[in-house]
Design an enzyme around this catalytic site. Sequence first.
Site, PDB file in Angstrom:
ATOM      1  N   GLY A  46      37.505  46.868  84.855  1.00 50.73           N
ATOM      2  CA  GLY A  46      37.901  46.990  86.253  1.00 50.73           C
ATOM      3  C   GLY A  46      36.785  47.598  87.066  1.00 50.73           C
ATOM      4  CD  GLN A  51      33.996  52.136  89.745  1.00 54.04           C
ATOM      5  OE1 GLN A  51      34.833  51.245  89.731  1.00 54.04           O
ATOM      6  NE2 GLN A  51      33.513  52.662  88.638  1.00 54.04           N
ATOM      7  CB  CYS A  94      35.142  55.676  84.666  1.00 54.65           C
ATOM      8  SG  CYS A  94      34.791  55.230  86.364  1.00 54.65           S
ATOM      9  CG  LEU A  95      31.823  50.364  84.443  1.00 54.69           C
ATOM     10  CD1 LEU A  95      31.683  49.071  85.231  1.00 54.69           C
ATOM     11  CD2 LEU A  95      31.122  50.256  83.104  1.00 54.69           C
ATOM     12  CG  HIS A 136      40.442  53.977  86.017  1.00 54.20           C
ATOM     13  ND1 HIS A 136      39.990  54.802  85.006  1.00 54.20           N
ATOM     14  CD2 HIS A 136      39.333  53.655  86.736  1.00 54.20           C
ATOM     15  CE1 HIS A 136      38.677  54.974  85.133  1.00 54.20           C
ATOM     16  NE2 HIS A 136      38.249  54.279  86.165  1.00 54.20           N
ATOM     17  CD  GLU A 137      39.136  50.060  88.278  1.00 61.82           C
ATOM     18  OE1 GLU A 137      38.388  50.422  89.194  1.00 61.82           O
ATOM     19  OE2 GLU A 137      38.826  50.165  87.069  1.00 61.82           O
ATOM     20  CG  HIS A 140      37.482  54.281  91.055  1.00 58.29           C
ATOM     21  ND1 HIS A 140      36.519  55.255  90.940  1.00 58.29           N
ATOM     22  CD2 HIS A 140      37.546  53.690  89.838  1.00 58.29           C
ATOM     23  CE1 HIS A 140      36.029  55.248  89.695  1.00 58.29           C
ATOM     24  NE2 HIS A 140      36.647  54.309  89.005  1.00 58.29           N
TER      25      HIS A 140
HETATM   26 NI    NI Z   1      36.416  53.801  86.987  1.00 62.08          NI
END
Ligand code: NI
Length: 170
Positions: A46, A51, A94-95, A136-137, A140
């Site tokens: 995701g 991000q 998470c990236l 999670h997304e 963000h």
């Molecule tokens: Ni993330």
Amino acid sequence: MTVLEVLTYPDKFLKKKTKPVEKIDDNIRKLVKDMADTMYEAPGVGLAAIQVGSDKSVILYDPAPDKEQRAYSVLINPVIVSMDGEYLSENEGCLSVPDFRADVKRAEFVVAKGLDLEGNPVNIETDGILSVILQHEIDHLNGILFIDRISSLKREMYKRKVKKQLKKTN
Ligand code: NI
């Protein structure tokens, strides 16, 4: 193919709240395409626009990322309508939080809504991995990282590690 730079903690931009998309135009379609390139290249399950340095309320996800198939879903202006139950999301990552994983207490079920890339309303009722990805997304988009949802002890450990790394590279 355009792979964008993924911002990482402690970049302050990640704390910003995103703005709703008013009109799904070529800019948004280009953003989504570049985000997909970036997500599959990482690879990740995701990605939220924040991000990659955009303050637009856009997420995309693919619970089983496959570079060839690219069967991803897009949600524009997504919100969680309701949550229920408890679910321990093990080893969440998470990236934007590289080289770190931790268990996160999440809801088991979510109902989320938003728009697809054509502007059609989408309603998703789900549990399991997709439920975790959506939580999670959408976090963000509200400036929340998964490390904000773990114990302060673990969070401080991670923050110290990042500080040390930053000192080394500067
Ligand atoms: Ni993330």
